[in-house]
Write a protein that holds these residues in place. Structure first.
Motif, PDB file in Angstrom:
ATOM      1  N   MET A 109       0.878  -1.174   0.000  1.00 16.66           N
ATOM      2  CA  MET A 109       0.000   0.000   0.000  1.00 16.66           C
ATOM      3  C   MET A 109       0.912   1.220   0.000  1.00 16.66           C
ATOM      4  N   LEU A 110       0.649   2.165  -0.909  1.00 16.74           N
ATOM      5  CA  LEU A 110       1.482   3.361  -1.010  1.00 16.74           C
ATOM      6  C   LEU A 110       0.649   4.631  -0.955  1.00 16.74           C
ATOM      7  N   GLY A 111       1.258   5.692  -0.459  1.00  9.97           N
ATOM      8  CA  GLY A 111       0.644   7.021  -0.464  1.00  9.97           C
ATOM      9  C   GLY A 111      -0.231   7.285   0.741  1.00  9.97           C
ATOM     10  N   ALA A 112      -0.234   8.538   1.162  1.00 12.16           N
ATOM     11  CA  ALA A 112      -1.019   8.933   2.328  1.00 12.16           C
ATOM     12  C   ALA A 112      -2.518   8.732   2.082  1.00 12.16           C
ATOM     13  N   GLU A 113      -2.936   8.825   0.807  1.00  9.66           N
ATOM     14  CA  GLU A 113      -4.359   8.641   0.479  1.00  9.66           C
ATOM     15  C   GLU A 113      -4.721   7.162   0.423  1.00  9.66           C
ATOM     16  N   ARG A 114      -3.703   6.276   0.459  1.00 10.08           N
ATOM     17  CA  ARG A 114      -3.872   4.824   0.431  1.00 10.08           C
ATOM     18  C   ARG A 114      -4.632   4.372  -0.812  1.00 10.08           C
ATOM     19  N   THR A 115      -4.293   4.952  -1.983  1.00  7.70           N
ATOM     20  CA  THR A 115      -4.991   4.598  -3.210  1.00  7.70           C
ATOM     21  C   THR A 115      -4.175   3.677  -4.109  1.00  7.70           C
ATOM     22  N   GLU A 116      -2.866   3.590  -3.891  1.00  4.31           N
ATOM     23  CA  GLU A 116      -2.021   2.748  -4.737  1.00  4.31           C
ATOM     24  C   GLU A 116      -1.663   1.476  -3.962  1.00  4.31           C
ATOM     25  N   PHE A 117      -2.188   0.333  -4.433  1.00  6.02           N
ATOM     26  CA  PHE A 117      -1.939  -0.920  -3.730  1.00  6.02           C
ATOM     27  C   PHE A 117      -1.986  -2.082  -4.704  1.00  6.02           C
ATOM     28  N   ARG A 118      -1.446  -3.211  -4.272  1.00  2.00           N
ATOM     29  CA  ARG A 118      -1.472  -4.413  -5.094  1.00  2.00           C
ATOM     30  C   ARG A 118      -1.332  -5.625  -4.192  1.00  2.00           C
ATOM     31  N   ALA A 119      -1.964  -6.727  -4.591  1.00  4.00           N
ATOM     32  CA  ALA A 119      -1.835  -7.998  -3.884  1.00  4.00           C
ATOM     33  C   ALA A 119      -1.461  -9.060  -4.913  1.00  4.00           C
TER      34      ALA A 119
END
Length: 192
Positions: free
Chosen positions: A58-68
């Motif tokens: 999970m990346l970014g303070a907005e928590r919008t960039e992620f991958r599993a």
């Protein structure tokens, strides 16, 4: 809009075992996708003999960039439970890699979900979680005679000074909490 986020301070490790399968979990603070790719590649190389190297980030303070990523495990049995732990702890700028050594006994989908979730939870439990501020960078150029006025504002608002140059025209680069950035910009521009 919040200008704070939670992440981990340093790398931590976790462990889970079920029916002779071993799950080694590693949590890393990260800030870019390239960092994620490099770390995952290092684990694939180091644990070349492992059956699966699954991860979520999970990346970014907005928590919008992620991958599993399930890395060959049945769909949504590895990456999603790892990502679920990241979400339930409200963390960001984090990568969790779980390396699985197969123990010879199939765990089934529910067993896999529990195993990956518990391994990720153990890595988070061993991590130091810290709250950080979202900062904004402000560059300001001014004439040397304005130095005292600029420094008074800097002293008053207490932004982090990233760099400063004093020449015919002076420039200062500041980093300040996002919620205070507009006020700092307004105060500096009122000096012109």
């Amino acid at each position: 809009m919040t200008d704070e986020f939670k992440t981990i301070a340093t790398t931590s490790e976790g462990y889970y075992t079920e029916k002779r399968s071993k799950f080694l979990a590693f949590a890393h603070p990260v800030s870019t996708v390239d960092e994620v790719k490099n770390i995952v590649a290092q684990y694939r190389k180091k644990y070349y003999d492992a059956r699966h190297v699954c991860y979520a980030y999970m990346l970014g303070a907005e928590r919008t960039e992620f991958r599993a990523n399930d890395d060959g495990e049945p769909s949504s049995t590895a990456g999603k439970p790892i990502l679920g732990q990241i979400n339930s702890n409200e963390l960001t700028d984090i990568l969790i890699v779980v390396v699985r050594y197969y123990g010879g006994v199939n765990l089934g989908t529910s067993g896999l979900i529990v195993a990956y979730r518990e391994a990720a939870a153990d890595a988070i439990a061993h991590a130091t979680i810290e709250t950080r501020q979202v900062e904004e960078i402000i560059k300001y150029s001014f004439a040397y005679p304005q130095m005292n006025d600029v420094m008074r504002i800097v002293k008053d608002m207490n932004p982090r000074i990233i760099s400063q140059t004093y020449d015919n025209t002076c420039e200062i680069v500041l980093s300040i909490r996002k919620s205070e950035a507009e006020q700092l910009r307004n105060r500096l521009s009122s000096l012109l």
